[in-house]
Motif scaffolding. Structure first.
Motif, short mmCIF file in Angstrom:
data_model
loop_
_atom_site.label_atom_id
_atom_site.label_comp_id
_atom_site.label_asym_id
_atom_site.label_seq_id
_atom_site.Cartn_x
_atom_site.Cartn_y
_atom_site.Cartn_z
N VAL A 150 0.84 -1.20 0.00
CA VAL A 150 0.00 0.00 0.00
C VAL A 150 0.87 1.25 0.00
O VAL A 150 0.48 2.30 -0.53
N PHE A 151 2.07 1.15 0.58
CA PHE A 151 3.00 2.28 0.58
C PHE A 151 3.99 2.20 -0.58
O PHE A 151 4.29 3.21 -1.23
N HIS A 152 4.48 0.99 -0.85
CA HIS A 152 5.53 0.83 -1.86
C HIS A 152 5.03 1.09 -3.29
O HIS A 152 5.71 1.75 -4.08
N VAL A 153 3.86 0.55 -3.62
CA VAL A 153 3.36 0.65 -5.00
C VAL A 153 3.08 2.10 -5.40
O VAL A 153 3.55 2.56 -6.45
N PRO A 154 2.30 2.87 -4.62
CA PRO A 154 2.08 4.28 -5.02
C PRO A 154 3.37 5.08 -5.11
O PRO A 154 3.47 5.98 -5.98
N GLN A 155 4.34 4.78 -4.25
CA GLN A 155 5.61 5.50 -4.31
C GLN A 155 6.34 5.22 -5.62
O GLN A 155 6.87 6.12 -6.27
N ALA A 156 6.37 3.94 -6.01
CA ALA A 156 7.01 3.57 -7.27
C ALA A 156 6.26 4.18 -8.46
O ALA A 156 6.88 4.64 -9.43
N PHE A 167 9.64 12.72 -8.59
CA PHE A 167 10.70 12.20 -7.73
C PHE A 167 10.82 12.94 -6.40
O PHE A 167 11.53 12.48 -5.50
N LEU A 168 10.13 14.05 -6.25
CA LEU A 168 10.15 14.77 -4.98
C LEU A 168 9.02 14.34 -4.06
O LEU A 168 8.98 14.72 -2.89
N GLN A 169 8.11 13.54 -4.58
CA GLN A 169 7.00 13.04 -3.76
C GLN A 169 7.50 11.90 -2.89
O GLN A 169 8.20 11.00 -3.36
N TRP A 170 7.11 11.91 -1.62
CA TRP A 170 7.57 10.86 -0.70
C TRP A 170 6.52 10.59 0.36
O TRP A 170 6.00 11.51 0.99
N ASP A 171 6.21 9.32 0.55
CA ASP A 171 5.25 8.91 1.58
C ASP A 171 5.98 8.83 2.92
O ASP A 171 6.89 8.03 3.09
N PRO A 172 5.59 9.62 3.90
CA PRO A 172 6.30 9.64 5.20
C PRO A 172 6.18 8.35 5.99
O PRO A 172 6.88 8.17 6.98
N MET A 173 5.30 7.43 5.57
CA MET A 173 5.17 6.15 6.27
C MET A 173 6.23 5.15 5.84
O MET A 173 6.42 4.11 6.49
N ILE A 174 6.92 5.41 4.73
CA ILE A 174 7.97 4.51 4.25
C ILE A 174 9.24 4.73 5.06
O ILE A 174 9.67 5.86 5.27
N THR A 175 9.85 3.64 5.50
CA THR A 175 11.01 3.74 6.40
C THR A 175 12.33 3.41 5.73
O THR A 175 13.39 3.56 6.35
N THR A 176 12.30 2.96 4.48
CA THR A 176 13.53 2.60 3.77
C THR A 176 13.85 3.62 2.69
O THR A 176 12.98 4.41 2.29
N LEU A 177 15.07 3.58 2.21
CA LEU A 177 15.50 4.48 1.14
C LEU A 177 14.89 4.04 -0.20
O LEU A 177 14.43 2.90 -0.33
N PRO A 178 14.93 4.89 -1.24
CA PRO A 178 14.16 4.63 -2.47
C PRO A 178 14.84 3.72 -3.50
O PRO A 178 14.53 3.81 -4.69
N GLY A 179 15.74 2.85 -3.06
CA GLY A 179 16.43 1.99 -4.03
C GLY A 179 15.50 1.13 -4.86
O GLY A 179 15.67 1.00 -6.08
N LEU A 180 14.50 0.53 -4.22
CA LEU A 180 13.57 -0.34 -4.93
C LEU A 180 12.80 0.43 -5.99
O LEU A 180 12.62 -0.05 -7.12
N TYR A 181 12.37 1.63 -5.69
CA TYR A 181 11.55 2.40 -6.62
C TYR A 181 12.39 2.91 -7.80
O TYR A 181 11.94 2.89 -8.96
#
Length: 472
Positions: A39-45, A53-67
């Protein structure tokens, strides 16, 4: 690699990938929308896919490597194949990235087994392929191949960095370690592990030279008695206070030192290791996490660790060194008493297996956590016993990294145990083919039960209309 082994490896890899594709299709049909952390990872990607690229979900705790990697793979593929609209960066396409990582992990596991055990000529090609297939099917990792989580990519870059380290390509290893760090911050520990491999090798060489000088053949760098350990610690201090030795080790490990320095800078600027939601990821000294990891390892490696011969050997060791084991037991009881933490998610989220482990075992009675301490002592002994083929310096280095990656975690989460388990399993001696087959069969059964529960035994919460599923 002999031709027959090459054919066997290709056949096993192709078969595993085909099975994964069929299972991927089944999961995608039943679960079309994001689930749990997706629910957090998919919308971020998807935001990255659209150039935000400036949009960021504050609930995500890891860096954006996967996205970042997902966009780097999906967008060129979409351009080459002419995909447009909702297909690009859809939930299914993003999940497929982890299926590719899974294939990469299969190959890396084989190469690591080949490199680590290259001196053991008794190991057949069939055993290597069988162990590769088994580890690639490791249930806790295999499950997340079919969801858009960071685990498969995190494992891929960490294993790749470890492989490059073993081949002496330390600059490449550090670069891959940075990629792993971008997937999960705690992977910096495995960068230290790679540097520790280099240091342990040099220490072992110097220790052997020291033994040769003293002509003391009774002392071994692979023994585990306290007298030997005292001698080794004295040697270690003497070695590390030498400026010449420090300069030599720094020259060998400088790429890792640079990466660790970058990590320290990140922590200083970020104000902590976690990005985003920190309220649920507070660091603490949760020493029983080490005991949980040992139990986890014994459960998934029981064909190697819970043998009658191991139990007899442990009882013999217990009879020979009762005072030492009493001290270890007393320390373990103290750590369980003073440093046991229960995360709110562990008590509230009944979708995870850990919820039921805690409720069915640890919450039965207040004394259960203490009654389990003798078993923790046994699991610790059998765990170390299987690593006796490694040098004492390698074992010390591995345990430092194991403590660093498990103890600070307040939440009991089996996903945190994936990498330390794989590193351990890669480095133990090859068991008999019978035990390998038993291990593989056990993994297949666990995977089958997990996917059956996940896909078919759904349920709902009273205050929600969403379908809930059991998972790791």
């Amino acid at each position: 690699m002999e031709r027959s082994e090459a054919y066997g490896f290709c056949g096993a890899g192709s078969g595993a990938f085909l099975l994964s594709c069929l299972l991927f299709a089944a999961v995608s049909r039943r679960l079309r929308g994001p689930y749990m952390d997706e629910v957090f990872h998919v919308p971020q990607a998807q935001a990255y896919c659209h150039g935000r690229f400036l949009q960021w979900d504050p609930m995500i705790t890891t860096l954006p490597g996967l996205y970042l990697l997902s966009v780097g793979v999906v967008k060129p593929a979409a351009w080459l194949l002419g995909w447009t609209g909702s297909v690009v960066c859809s939930v299914g396409m993003l999940r497929f990235i982890n299926l590719l990582f899974s294939a990469g992990n299969f190959y890396l596991l084989y190469l690591l087994l080949l490199k680590i055990h290259q001196k053991n000529k008794a190991v057949s090609g069939f055993q290597r392929i069988l162990s590769t297939l088994t580890l690639a099917m490791f249930p806790t990792l295999y499950f997340f191949t079919f969801l858009y989580y960071t685990d498969p990519g995190s494992v891929f870059f960490t294993l790749f960095a470890y492989l490059m380290c073993l081949y002496g390509n330390h600059k490449t290893s550090a670069l891959l370690g940075f990629c792993g760090f971008m997937f999960r911050q705690t992977n910096i520990v495995w960068t230290v592990f790679c540097a520790g491999n280099v240091v342990a090798e040099k220490l072992n060489e110097a220790w052997k030279t020291e033994l040769q000088k003293k002509k003391d053949e009774k002392i071994s760098s692979k023994k585990g008695s306290f007298s030997d350990l005292t001698r080794i610690l004295q040697f270690l201090i003497k070695y590390l206070v030498s400026l010449k030795n420090i300069v030599t080790l720094t020259a060998l490990t400088w790429p890792y030192i640079v990466l660790v320095t970058v990590f320290v800078g990140f922590v200083f600027i970020n104000g902590g290791i976690v990005v985003g939601d920190r309220s649920s990821h507070e660091a603490c000294l949760h020493f029983p996490q080490l005991f949980y990891f040992l139990c986890f390892t014994v459960f998934f490696s029981f064909p190697h660790l819970l043998t009658p011969a191991k139990i007899r050997k442990f009882l013999l060791s217990l009879r020979k060194h009762p005072v030492q084991y009493c001290v270890i037991t007393a320390i373990s009881l103290f750590l369980v008493w003073k440093f046991t933490y229960v995360h709110k998610y562990l008590l509230a989220d009944n979708r995870h297996y850990t919820f039921y482990v805690w409720r069915k075992v640890f919450q039965r009675h207040e004394l259960v956590k203490y009654v389990l301490v003798p078993f923790y002592v046994f699991t610790g002994w059998t765990f170390v016993d299987t690593l006796k083929s490694k040098s004492i310096f390698w074992i010390l280095m591995y345990f430092v990294c194991l403590l660093a990656v498990t103890v600070p975690q307040k939440l009991l989460e089996f996903r945190y145990f994936i990498l330390p388990f794989l590193i351990y399993r890669l480095n133990i001696p090859f068991p008999s083919i019978y035990r390998q087959l038993l291990e593989l069969a056990f993994y297949i059964v666990v995977n089958a039960v997990t996917f059956y529960l996940f896909l078919n035994r759904t349920f709902r919460w009273e205050n929600s209309d969403e379908i809930q599923r059991f998972m790791w």
